[in-house]
Structures are given as C-alpha cells and as structure tokens.
Design an enzyme around this catalytic site. Structure first.
Site, PDB file in Angstrom:
ATOM      1  CG  ASP A 148      -0.178   0.130   2.567  1.00 24.24           C
ATOM      2  OD1 ASP A 148       0.737  -0.599   2.755  1.00 24.24           O
ATOM      3  OD2 ASP A 148      -0.513   0.873   3.406  1.00 24.24           O
ATOM      4  CD  GLU A 149      -0.928   5.034   2.663  1.00 24.08           C
ATOM      5  OE1 GLU A 149       0.098   4.918   3.580  1.00 24.08           O
ATOM      6  OE2 GLU A 149      -1.996   5.633   2.980  1.00 24.08           O
ATOM      7  CB  VAL A 150       3.883   1.924  -3.708  1.00 24.54           C
ATOM      8  CG1 VAL A 150       5.507   1.733  -4.174  1.00 24.54           C
ATOM      9  CG2 VAL A 150       3.577   0.682  -3.203  1.00 24.54           C
TER      10      VAL A 150
END
Length: 494
Positions: A148-150
């Site tokens: 997530d949230e790369v």
C-alpha cells in the site's frame, strides 16, 4: 458464533510498529478478542520480528524473541484466533530502508519508504524477510504482503529510464513487483495465499489488471476508514475486482488510529459509523463476496510518526465494532453486551469514554489517559492563559526578561503571586502523581521506550510548563531588590 454477520473472518489488526504490547498483555486480551467476536489476528510485525542473519539489523531494541512469537501463536490458537502475518514488501519500508546498509535499495535515494522494484537484490531482500516470517508461521493460510501507499514509485532514476520505453507505465511497474512478490510466496509456500492492500490497484484499468496475472495470485483487501464511506463506490469497486479475476476479496475497517496522527483518545462514534457502512457494502454484493474483514488498529501512521491511540485505549471502540459486525448492526442490546464484556457501567458512544470504572485488561490505562487527554492540557492552559495575574503581569514575556511590576512584588504578591504559586504547586502535584500512576500502568503493558515516548509527547510538556512557572514565581518572590518594571509608566493602573 457469527450471528448475522456477513463477514466469515473477523481479524483484529495488531500494528507493532509503535507501542508493541508485551506478550503477557496479549495473553490477557486475546480471550477478550475471542469473546467479542474476533476469530483471527492480522499481525504487522515490522521491526518487532526476530529477524536473523543479515536481516538482524531490522530488529527493534525490544523485538520479540522466537520463543515469544511461538507463545503468541500458541495464545492465539488457544483462543481460536487464526494468525495472518503481515510483511511490508514495497511501500512503508522505512524500518528496512532507513538502515545505511540497505539505503541503496530505495526507489528515491532520499526517501526510505519505497523499495526500488528494478533491483534483483530488492526482491531477494523481501523474499528473505517473507521466508523468515513464514518459518515461524508454518501452516499459515494467508500472508499479507502490504503493497500500500507506494509513494514516489516511478520517480527513481531507474524507473524514469524504464518509463521512457514504450508501453511501460507506473501501473505496469507496480503490478510487476506485486506479481514477483506473490510468485515468491506461492513458490516457497504453496498453501499460503498472499493478501495485498488494494489502494495501488484501484485506478488501474480492468484490462490491465486482468492481463497482469495478479488476480490469480493475490486477494485484495479493500480499505476505507472513513465514517462516511461511499457504499455505492465500494460496491462498484468490488464488482470491478471480481470481473478482473480476483476470486476472493477482503474488507478493512478501523477501530482506532485513523482519525488523527497524534490522536490520544478514540472517537468511538466515528469508528462505529465506519463499520455500519461496511455492513452496507457487504449487503450490496453477492453472498460471500467478502472473505472477511480486518479491523485495523493503527499505532503509527508510518514508522517515523508519533504514537496515536494505545491499544488499551481503543478496546471499547474495538468491542463496539466487533459486536456490531457480529450482530449485523448496533443496538441497545449490543451496547449492553459491550458494557457487560468490558465491565463499563455506561458506555459513551458520542464524544470520548467516560472516566468511570471498567474491568477489561488495560482499563486502568484508558482511565488515566482519558484524564490526561481531557483535562491535563486544559488545566495548565487555564493557569497560564486565563489567570489574570499571570497573563497581565507575569506573562512569558515578563518572565523571560525578569521584568515584574514592583507593585506586584510588594503589595499584591500575597493575594496574587503566592496564591498563584499555591495553585500551580497543587496542580503540579496532582498531575505528577497521576503521571507516576500512569507510567506504572504503562510499564506493565509496554516496553520502556514506548512508555517514555508517550509520556514525553503527552504529559511532560504540560508538567514542564508548570515547573517553569513555579521556578519563575519563586525567583520573583525571592529576596533581593525589586525587579524592574516592564516599561515606562503609561499612567494606566493595572
């Protein structure tokens, strides 16, 4: 025990990247989790896992030992809680990439949050992390690999060059790494299904998702922690994922840690509304569309942020949310059941918890943190900013310059300065005693570094303000020539 819940699996998330509980406390709360309706745990170890060999540098100071991991798993089994370990493998890699020895694997050299997906060493690194975690979790049916949230993906030099080639996109780059990680899991641990957070997948067109091969390898976990979650949009997103070939989907709600990066008290109403919305989402899709739900309980927003609500503080919210999922909604009957489970005479849903007695593990911490959160700062602010003698003749400006009106020293002092000092001393004594009680309670549950951090962030600043005021009052009232007046006489009486 599932009642009318549409969620077969109900996992409580333990975010160990901040204030990880001692195993002795987990032994106390796991039975409560089970009683409230949980049947699984999503354990995000981060730096609390006892990595070995070349990964040993990832360990936190108080990382669990292998025997403690086994004890946690035993406690979970005894309480019928299926454990799903979580290993970040793409974004939120700060606990790995902050180390100088691994900094060369960052996507962007200056930022330690995202892994460079172009380096073979990157995949070898997360593969080794996965294998060590799985070695201590034999038989795990699922492994969450994060993703997530790369942030900043595509902004590294290698990515910029790669993206210049025709047909290459950030979406393709993301999917390629997710596929590589999932393939590693399935090759080494064929009975374990990888789970991923879904945010990096949401905006990828259906045809690209389908063609990537990722839907055959992972199960996405749709997360939304808002109180006004858009039910229709989530239903459409689930439909999109099913069309792309994802066989199973998961939901992720929040029972704490989603309403403010430095939140100290949990707003139960917000989280209850979030779960009510998820119940509606589940009702909009075909039966068994959602394999289960994870009730996330974030302890930090990322590896470097401050602590948000401690686990014991969030337990009333967890109880309300779990029972609402179990019973298919919230009612007076559900409220009474939660009060009975927690030993709370009257549960507050709106606002913050009352300061009344409770009997669940860690309830003493909730009571003390509530006093700090609701009253400490406000009582000190009242002393410093609403006491007319302090604000009028003994402000921070005067105190820094040792400038106090002689009239205050000679004539008004017995009625003002000394009374103010007595008030401040009483306030400091009361809050210091509570801080000592809170520190002792926290030390029973958490390791010393977490206790120190929480007190330093939430208690010490106010106590230091009182201590400084008392010191300045003592200097102003002490022997010696009167202090200079703050300025020329304006002809105005105080």
């Amino acid at each position: 025990m599932s009642g009318s819940s549409p969620f077969k699996m109900r996992l409580v998330h333990l975010d160990l990247k901040g204030a990880p509980p001692k195993v002795s406390y987990l032994a106390e709360v796991f039975p409560l989790f089970h009683a409230l309706g949980a049947n699984g745990l999503l354990i995000e170890y981060e730096d609390m896992f006892p990595y070995e060999g070349h990964l040993r540098l990832l360990r936190a100071q108080h990382a669990y030992s292998p025997s403690e991991i086994k004890e946690i798993l035993h406690l979970a089994t005894v309480n019928e809680l299926e454990v799903v370990p979580l290993v970040q493998t793409f974004g939120h890699m700060e606990f790995v990439l902050k180390h100088e020895a691994l900094a060369h694997l960052r996507e962007v050299a200056f930022f330690p949050n995202t892994l460079n997906p172009h380096e073979a060493e990157s995949l070898a690194l997360v593969g080794a992390m996965i294998d060590q975690v799985m070695e201590l979790h034999p038989g795990a049916r699922w492994l969450h690999v994060g993703c997530d949230e790369v942030y900043y993906l595509g902004e590294g030099e290698a990515s910029r060059q790669w993206l210049q080639q025709e047909q290459n996109t950030k979406a393709r780059l993301c999917l390629s790494h997710v596929k590589a990680v999932a393939s590693h899991v399935l090759a080494r641990h064929p009975t374990t299904k990888p789970l991923v957070w879904d945010d990096m997948l949401r905006d990828i067109p259906e045809d690209q998702l389908s063609a990537s091969g990722v839907p055959q390898l992972v199960e996405p976990m749709l997360w939304d922690y808002t109180a006004d979650l858009d039910v229709h949009s989530k239903a459409l997103l689930m439909e999109k994922y099913r069309k792309c070939g994802f066989r199973q989907l998961w939901a992720a709600s929040a029972f704490k840690g989603a309403t403010g990066v430095s939140q100290a008290l949990t707003p139960i109403e917000h989280h209850l509304r979030n779960h009510r919305q998820w119940l509606q989402v589940a009702a909009h899709g075909p039966a068994d569309t959602l394999q289960g739900i994870v009730l996330t309980g974030w302890q930090r927003y990322d590896h470097f942020s401050v602590l948000c609500e401690l686990l014991p503080v969030g337990i009333p919210s967890l109880a309300v949310c779990l029972q609402s999922l179990l019973q298919g909604g919230f009612s007076e009957d559900v409220k009474a059941r939660v009060e009975n489970f927690l030993g709370i005479p009257s549960l507050e849903i709106t606002g913050f918890p009352s300061e009344g007695a409770a009997s669940f593990p860690g309830s003493d911490i909730l009571a003390l943190v509530t006093q700090v959160g609701l009253h400490l700062r406000s009582s000190v602010d009242e002393m410093l900013h609403r006491n007319r003698y302090v604000t009028g003749w003994f402000s921070s400006y005067h105190r820094r310059r040792k400038l106090v009106h002689p009239v205050m020293i000679q004539h008004i002092q017995p009625q003002a300065l000394r009374l103010t000092a007595v008030w401040a001393l009483s306030l400091l004594g009361r809050w210091s005693a509570l801080a000592g009680e809170l520190e002792a309670a926290l030390r029973r549950v958490f390791y010393p570094d977490a206790v120190e951090e929480w007190l330093e962030e939430n208690v010490q600043p106010s106590l230091q303000q009182l201590q400084q005021l008392l010191q300045d009052l003592g200097e102003a009232a002490g022997p010696g020539p009167p202090l200079a007046s703050p300025g020329p006489d304006t002809g105005q009486d105080p």
